[in-house]
Design a protein around this motif. Structure first.
Motif, PDB file in Angstrom:
ATOM      1  N   GLU A 216      -1.279   0.943   6.660  1.00  0.00           N
ATOM      2  CA  GLU A 216      -0.354  -0.187   6.712  1.00  0.00           C
ATOM      3  C   GLU A 216       0.929   0.251   6.030  1.00  0.00           C
ATOM      4  O   GLU A 216       0.956   1.223   5.261  1.00  0.00           O
ATOM      5  CB  GLU A 216      -0.915  -1.402   5.967  1.00  0.00           C
ATOM      6  N   ASN A 217       2.001  -0.480   6.276  1.00  0.00           N
ATOM      7  CA  ASN A 217       3.240  -0.197   5.566  1.00  0.00           C
ATOM      8  C   ASN A 217       3.031  -0.393   4.066  1.00  0.00           C
ATOM      9  O   ASN A 217       2.275  -1.278   3.641  1.00  0.00           O
ATOM     10  CB  ASN A 217       4.368  -1.103   6.045  1.00  0.00           C
ATOM     11  N   LEU A 218       3.692   0.418   3.284  1.00  0.00           N
ATOM     12  CA  LEU A 218       3.570   0.326   1.831  1.00  0.00           C
ATOM     13  C   LEU A 218       4.070  -1.035   1.351  1.00  0.00           C
ATOM     14  O   LEU A 218       5.187  -1.440   1.678  1.00  0.00           O
ATOM     15  CB  LEU A 218       4.387   1.439   1.170  1.00  0.00           C
ATOM     16  N   PRO A 219       3.249  -1.801   0.627  1.00  0.00           N
ATOM     17  CA  PRO A 219       3.702  -3.117   0.149  1.00  0.00           C
ATOM     18  C   PRO A 219       4.854  -2.968  -0.849  1.00  0.00           C
ATOM     19  O   PRO A 219       5.053  -1.902  -1.450  1.00  0.00           O
ATOM     20  CB  PRO A 219       2.456  -3.704  -0.507  1.00  0.00           C
ATOM     21  N   SER A 220       5.587  -4.052  -1.029  1.00  0.00           N
ATOM     22  CA  SER A 220       6.768  -4.011  -1.897  1.00  0.00           C
ATOM     23  C   SER A 220       6.409  -3.654  -3.330  1.00  0.00           C
ATOM     24  O   SER A 220       7.216  -3.060  -4.050  1.00  0.00           O
ATOM     25  CB  SER A 220       7.492  -5.363  -1.860  1.00  0.00           C
ATOM     26  N   ASN A 221       5.201  -4.006  -3.753  1.00  0.00           N
ATOM     27  CA  ASN A 221       4.770  -3.683  -5.120  1.00  0.00           C
ATOM     28  C   ASN A 221       3.885  -2.437  -5.153  1.00  0.00           C
ATOM     29  O   ASN A 221       3.232  -2.165  -6.151  1.00  0.00           O
ATOM     30  CB  ASN A 221       4.005  -4.862  -5.728  1.00  0.00           C
ATOM     31  N   GLY A 222       3.850  -1.696  -4.051  1.00  0.00           N
ATOM     32  CA  GLY A 222       2.952  -0.557  -3.953  1.00  0.00           C
ATOM     33  C   GLY A 222       3.541   0.726  -4.512  1.00  0.00           C
ATOM     34  O   GLY A 222       4.760   0.932  -4.509  1.00  0.00           O
ATOM     35  N   ALA A 223       2.662   1.571  -4.989  1.00  0.00           N
ATOM     36  CA  ALA A 223       3.027   2.917  -5.444  1.00  0.00           C
ATOM     37  C   ALA A 223       2.056   3.895  -4.810  1.00  0.00           C
ATOM     38  O   ALA A 223       0.853   3.628  -4.717  1.00  0.00           O
ATOM     39  CB  ALA A 223       2.957   3.014  -6.968  1.00  0.00           C
ATOM     40  N   LEU A 224       2.553   5.027  -4.360  1.00  0.00           N
ATOM     41  CA  LEU A 224       1.741   6.015  -3.668  1.00  0.00           C
ATOM     42  C   LEU A 224       0.953   6.878  -4.646  1.00  0.00           C
ATOM     43  O   LEU A 224       1.381   7.093  -5.786  1.00  0.00           O
ATOM     44  CB  LEU A 224       2.631   6.917  -2.821  1.00  0.00           C
ATOM     45  N   PRO A 225      -0.195   7.407  -4.206  1.00  0.00           N
ATOM     46  CA  PRO A 225      -0.868   8.439  -4.996  1.00  0.00           C
ATOM     47  C   PRO A 225       0.083   9.610  -5.233  1.00  0.00           C
ATOM     48  O   PRO A 225       0.992   9.860  -4.424  1.00  0.00           O
ATOM     49  CB  PRO A 225      -2.046   8.851  -4.102  1.00  0.00           C
ATOM     50  N   ILE A 226      -0.134  10.322  -6.312  1.00  0.00           N
ATOM     51  CA  ILE A 226       0.807  11.382  -6.709  1.00  0.00           C
ATOM     52  C   ILE A 226       0.968  12.433  -5.619  1.00  0.00           C
ATOM     53  O   ILE A 226       2.043  13.009  -5.464  1.00  0.00           O
ATOM     54  CB  ILE A 226       0.379  12.038  -8.034  1.00  0.00           C
ATOM     55  N   TYR A 227      -0.082  12.680  -4.820  1.00  0.00           N
ATOM     56  CA  TYR A 227       0.010  13.725  -3.796  1.00  0.00           C
ATOM     57  C   TYR A 227       0.664  13.233  -2.513  1.00  0.00           C
ATOM     58  O   TYR A 227       0.777  13.987  -1.541  1.00  0.00           O
ATOM     59  CB  TYR A 227      -1.368  14.311  -3.490  1.00  0.00           C
ATOM     60  N   MET A 228       1.086  11.964  -2.469  1.00  0.00           N
ATOM     61  CA  MET A 228       1.840  11.463  -1.325  1.00  0.00           C
ATOM     62  C   MET A 228       3.294  11.168  -1.706  1.00  0.00           C
ATOM     63  O   MET A 228       4.073  10.683  -0.883  1.00  0.00           O
ATOM     64  CB  MET A 228       1.182  10.202  -0.767  1.00  0.00           C
ATOM     65  N   GLN A 229       3.632  11.441  -2.940  1.00  0.00           N
ATOM     66  CA  GLN A 229       4.992  11.213  -3.410  1.00  0.00           C
ATOM     67  C   GLN A 229       5.879  12.418  -3.098  1.00  0.00           C
ATOM     68  O   GLN A 229       5.396  13.478  -2.729  1.00  0.00           O
ATOM     69  CB  GLN A 229       4.989  10.915  -4.914  1.00  0.00           C
ATOM     70  N   GLY A 230       7.171  12.247  -3.245  1.00  0.00           N
ATOM     71  CA  GLY A 230       8.121  13.321  -2.982  1.00  0.00           C
ATOM     72  C   GLY A 230       9.315  12.806  -2.222  1.00  0.00           C
ATOM     73  O   GLY A 230       9.440  11.600  -1.943  1.00  0.00           O
ATOM     74  N   SER A 231      10.184  13.718  -1.836  1.00  0.00           N
ATOM     75  CA  SER A 231      11.418  13.325  -1.157  1.00  0.00           C
ATOM     76  C   SER A 231      11.140  12.709   0.216  1.00  0.00           C
ATOM     77  O   SER A 231      11.939  11.921   0.725  1.00  0.00           O
ATOM     78  CB  SER A 231      12.336  14.548  -0.996  1.00  0.00           C
ATOM     79  N   ASP A 232      10.004  13.078   0.827  1.00  0.00           N
ATOM     80  CA  ASP A 232       9.663  12.536   2.140  1.00  0.00           C
ATOM     81  C   ASP A 232       8.508  11.546   2.060  1.00  0.00           C
ATOM     82  O   ASP A 232       7.738  11.391   3.014  1.00  0.00           O
ATOM     83  CB  ASP A 232       9.313  13.672   3.100  1.00  0.00           C
ATOM     84  N   ALA A 233       8.371  10.871   0.926  1.00  0.00           N
ATOM     85  CA  ALA A 233       7.273   9.925   0.720  1.00  0.00           C
ATOM     86  C   ALA A 233       7.318   8.826   1.782  1.00  0.00           C
ATOM     87  O   ALA A 233       8.373   8.231   2.028  1.00  0.00           O
ATOM     88  CB  ALA A 233       7.371   9.315  -0.668  1.00  0.00           C
ATOM     89  N   PRO A 234       6.192   8.534   2.424  1.00  0.00           N
ATOM     90  CA  PRO A 234       6.175   7.533   3.502  1.00  0.00           C
ATOM     91  C   PRO A 234       6.239   6.106   2.955  1.00  0.00           C
ATOM     92  O   PRO A 234       5.741   5.814   1.871  1.00  0.00           O
ATOM     93  CB  PRO A 234       4.843   7.787   4.189  1.00  0.00           C
ATOM     94  N   THR A 235       6.817   5.239   3.727  1.00  0.00           N
ATOM     95  CA  THR A 235       6.820   3.810   3.414  1.00  0.00           C
ATOM     96  C   THR A 235       6.291   2.987   4.581  1.00  0.00           C
ATOM     97  O   THR A 235       5.990   1.805   4.412  1.00  0.00           O
ATOM     98  CB  THR A 235       8.237   3.321   3.060  1.00  0.00           C
ATOM     99  N   THR A 236       6.177   3.607   5.751  1.00  0.00           N
ATOM    100  CA  THR A 236       5.655   2.913   6.929  1.00  0.00           C
ATOM    101  C   THR A 236       4.478   3.698   7.504  1.00  0.00           C
ATOM    102  O   THR A 236       4.381   4.915   7.344  1.00  0.00           O
ATOM    103  CB  THR A 236       6.735   2.748   8.014  1.00  0.00           C
ATOM    104  N   ALA A 237       3.611   2.978   8.184  1.00  0.00           N
ATOM    105  CA  ALA A 237       2.445   3.606   8.789  1.00  0.00           C
ATOM    106  C   ALA A 237       2.849   4.349  10.062  1.00  0.00           C
ATOM    107  O   ALA A 237       3.592   3.805  10.889  1.00  0.00           O
ATOM    108  CB  ALA A 237       1.391   2.555   9.106  1.00  0.00           C
ATOM    109  N   PRO A 238       2.367   5.570  10.257  1.00  0.00           N
ATOM    110  CA  PRO A 238       2.634   6.301  11.497  1.00  0.00           C
ATOM    111  C   PRO A 238       1.814   5.706  12.642  1.00  0.00           C
ATOM    112  O   PRO A 238       0.945   4.858  12.417  1.00  0.00           O
ATOM    113  CB  PRO A 238       2.174   7.723  11.153  1.00  0.00           C
ATOM    114  N   PRO A 239       2.027   6.138  13.872  1.00  0.00           N
ATOM    115  CA  PRO A 239       1.279   5.579  15.008  1.00  0.00           C
ATOM    116  C   PRO A 239      -0.237   5.646  14.837  1.00  0.00           C
ATOM    117  O   PRO A 239      -0.934   4.676  15.179  1.00  0.00           O
ATOM    118  CB  PRO A 239       1.752   6.438  16.190  1.00  0.00           C
ATOM    119  N   ILE A 240      -0.778   6.729  14.285  1.00  0.00           N
ATOM    120  CA  ILE A 240      -2.229   6.805  14.100  1.00  0.00           C
ATOM    121  C   ILE A 240      -2.682   5.805  13.037  1.00  0.00           C
ATOM    122  O   ILE A 240      -3.784   5.254  13.117  1.00  0.00           O
ATOM    123  CB  ILE A 240      -2.673   8.244  13.720  1.00  0.00           C
TER     124      ILE A 240
END
Length: 436
Positions: A216-240
């Motif tokens: 699902e899209n990252l909620p407004s109060n959401g924080a990603l796991p450390i291994y999904m963070q970075g300059s290209d950190a996702p905020t929306t769900a991909p097609p899969i």
């Protein structure tokens, strides 16, 4: 005629009769002690509307809330670690999936998820070295090609943040489901403590893991796991991710943590807080949503009942109502067989309602319903669980066999579960043992 003999025989017959009456009285009294229903019965039957389904009942809870009648099986006895009075499935076979050798391996193990894919069983579960839902809780997985033989577990989703005691708050993971799309296997887990939302990754036959992605899209109060963070950190769900989100609805599944976005109300009609939702399809095609009452030993607000909801006719679910299905309390799961028979796998081992019991999750039971609305048989799948732990000082554990995940394959029911929230075990039993 010897009148003295007749008099003696009459007295003797009277004495035997009195003794039999007393024995029957005590037997009935003992039977009542073993399986009391503890629902107050109304003088007349009333109708209640639960979504699109009209229900007739003459039972109410101790607080006067009408009860949806779904239980015609015996209640448990107090002899819990000997099957609670239910028939013990002697044909069941048990095996160990994993036992941590040291606390550092993770002495807390729970939230079982099981699937069979391309000839192989896959198991995943939550793992932490210090306790339940503590910051840094990760997800392990293992697989099996042969009954009773499992690989050494590997990390499926590593710790999403710092590993800390459960007295602290922080990001942690709870497994939710395995799913197959286009013949590819995916593991779905939920992030907690930093918003509540699902992430997933693919699992290859060679053990190769795909990169984690949002379901699902990252909620407004959401924080990603450390291994999904970075300059290209996702905020929306991909097609899969979108396809996996839709997979739940397309396959009559729902997340254990589904809430308002799924049309699930977590507050029951009697005001009780509910958790851990699941769905099954009844024989007539109707979908049934069940949840369990929430409570802990230090917060005994539960009433040892399962709660039920039916479709509200607008794509959501009606406010859940209490049932007379007993609950230890623990998480349960419903499975519909090809002929419409429904199996409820859980810990239906309570012998009375509305008294805030918090029982060890022993025995683990299978309750059977021919139509999905009335359960009239109960079997003990496994009992006589360990009465202690191998590792001390680990928070949030419960004794017993619990939080199972089951599948049906080639005439067998396979059930993965935690043992005292410390180890992982699996049981299989032929469906024929359930007299189906």
């Amino acid at each position: 005629m010897d009148m003295k003999r007749i008099g003696k025989q009459g007295k003797r017959s009277f004495g035997v009769g009195l003794l039999m009456i007393m024995l029957q009285f005590f037997a009935c009294n003992e039977k009542g002690k073993e399986s009391p229903r503890h629902d107050d019965e109304e003088d007349k039957t009333i109708e209640i509307q639960v979504g699109t389904r009209t229900v007739q009942t003459n039972r109410v809870t101790s607080s006067g809330t009408p009860v949806v009648p779904m239980w015609k099986a015996p209640m448990a006895t107090v002899d819990l670690r000997n099957g609670a009075g239910f028939p013990i499935l002697s044909e069941a076979e048990h095996a160990v999936v994993w036992q941590p050798a040291a606390r550092e391996d993770g002495a807390y193990n729970h939230y079982a998820c099981l699937i069979h894919h391309k000839g192989r069983f896959y198991a995943m579960w939550g793992n932490h070295e210090l306790g339940e839902d503590a910051p840094g809780q990760r997800v392990l997985y293992a697989w099996s090609d042969t009954w009773g033989s499992w690989t050494v577990p590997e990390e499926l989703f590593p710790a999403p943040g710092p590993v800390q005691p459960r007295t602290e708050s922080g990001i942690h993971l709870k497994p939710d489901r395995w799913a197959v799309i286009d013949d590819e296997l995916y593991a779905i887990t939920y992030v907690h403590g930093a918003g509540v939302y699902p992430i997933a990754r693919s699992v290859g036959e060679n053990g190769k893991l795909g990169e984690p992605f949002l379901v699902e899209n990252l909620p407004s109060n959401g924080a990603l796991p450390i291994y999904m963070q970075g300059s290209d950190a996702p905020t929306t769900a991909p097609p899969i991710g979108v396809r996996l989100y839709n997979w739940y609805r397309e396959n009559n599944h729902i997340s254990w943590w589904a809430g308002a976005a799924w049309g699930v109300q977590r507050r029951a009609v009697d005001g009780q807080s509910l958790i851990e939702s699941f769905i099954y399809r009844a024989k007539d095609g109707g979908l049934v949503l069940m949840l369990r009452d929430w409570g802990t030993p230090s917060n005994p607000v539960h009433n040892n009942r399962m709660y039920v909801s039916f479709n509200d006719g607008t794509g959501g679910w009606a406010t859940p109502h209490p049932t007379d299905i007993p609950d230890s309390p623990s998480r349960a799961q419903g499975i519909t067989l090809d002929d419409g028979t429904v199996l409820l796998i859980g810990n239906q081992n309570t012998n009375r309602f509305d008294q805030a019991l918090y029982l060890d999750r022993d025995p683990m039971t299978i309750s059977v319903s021919k139509d999905g609305y009335t359960f009239d048989k109960v079997y003990t799948l496994r009992t006589n669980s360990p009465t202690g732990y191998r590792f001390s000082g680990v928070g949030g554990r419960n004794l017993g066999y619990a939080y199972s995940s089951s599948i049906v394959l080639d005439g067998w029911l396979y059930t993965l579960y935690s043992i005292g929230k410390e180890e992982m075990g699996i049981t299989r039993v032929p469906l024929s043992a359930l007299e189906l």
